[in-house]
Design an enzyme around this catalytic site. Sequence first.
Site, PDB file in Angstrom:
ATOM      1  N   SER A 152      66.372  12.990  50.181  1.00  0.00           N
ATOM      2  CA  SER A 152      66.925  11.968  51.064  1.00  0.00           C
ATOM      3  C   SER A 152      67.960  11.195  50.258  1.00  0.00           C
ATOM      4  CB  SER A 152      65.780  11.047  51.502  1.00  0.00           C
ATOM      5  OG  SER A 152      66.241   9.776  51.856  1.00  0.00           O
ATOM      6  N   TYR A 165      58.393   5.446  49.924  1.00  0.00           N
ATOM      7  CA  TYR A 165      59.253   6.557  50.352  1.00  0.00           C
ATOM      8  C   TYR A 165      60.323   6.849  49.290  1.00  0.00           C
ATOM      9  CZ  TYR A 165      61.997   9.548  53.428  1.00  0.00           C
ATOM     10  OH  TYR A 165      62.671  10.623  53.975  1.00  0.00           O
TER      11      TYR A 165
END
Length: 276
Positions: A152, A165
């Site tokens: 990501s 995350y």
Amino acid sequence: MSQPAAKAENLFDLSGQLAMVTGASRGLGQYFARALARAGADLILTSRRSAEIAPFAEQMRALGREVFLVDLDVREQSSMEQMGQQVEALGRQVHILVNNAGCNVRKPALDVRWEDWNLVLDTNLRGSFFVAQQIARNMVQHRYGRIVNIGSVTSVAGYAGLGPYCASRGGIRQLTMSLADDWGHFGITVNCLAPGWFQTAQNAVLYEDPEWVEYLTDRIPMKRPGLPNDLDGAVVFLASEASRYVTGQTLLVDGGISTGAVRATRRAASRQGVQQ
Ligand SMILES: NC(=O)c1ccc[n+]([C@@H]2O[C@H](COP(=O)([O-])OP(=O)(O)OC[C@H]3O[C@@H](n4cnc5c(N)ncnc54)[C@H](OP(=O)(O)O)[C@@H]3O)[C@@H](O)[C@H]2O)c1
């Protein structure tokens, strides 16, 4: 070496290859699977509820591909081992793995609970490692493989409210480099495909807020959030012969947001190309 017979004229052709995509029940996982199938690959689709992806599997079969469904919960060791056995029982070489299953918990760092941390890290980081390990056993036998770990923009940048995350995605980037070194001599490449901001079930709530969408869009040099098809070229590249000498890398597909784009001029001036 069981390298697929690459057609010299098309380095992106995946005909006759078998690709496994985890987390294929919805969202980006289905787009990755479709892109690989369109390039010619047969598919192993995993989900915690593989019966639910039967309609999607039918769509992929309609493209002329073989599709196998495998149940997998990446947080469960026994499920991981069963997945490995089921894949081996197919008796096929697995050429490509897209390690896509993942989750997120959005909370201010002061509110993150022990369980939140475990959920995100166990799914995104530990899960990705052990899926790669299971499938690499097959790839090692054949001295060929393409592993694409989904990272990501948070693999390279920090965002408030996304502590676990970001830690998991930063870890994926490091894991990618480590596994590339471990398995390169077996003919296996390991890369990280790092999407920027795409609208899916995982983050749908954010896109319900027009102010937030405007705020986000303003910071993306390409001036729009990603569309899932924007990832097609990158996943096929990293899965194919075209990337044969690329390993350990993180490819950001993010409209440029990882450049850290902040307007250095007043809005009107920057639109007119005027320096201020
Ligand atoms: N959307 C974005 O903007 C974005 C950006 C960068 C990276 N990513 C990453 O890209 C991947 C796909 O994102 P998405 O937006 O498509 O997310 P999504 O719509 O929430 O889909 C996540 C997928 O992961 C699966 N999954 C979750 N926990 C699992 C577990 N314990 N075991 C097995 N499968 C599990 C889900 O399957 P079930 O049906 O079983 O729940 C689902 O198929 C994720 O890893 C995400 O973090 C997304």
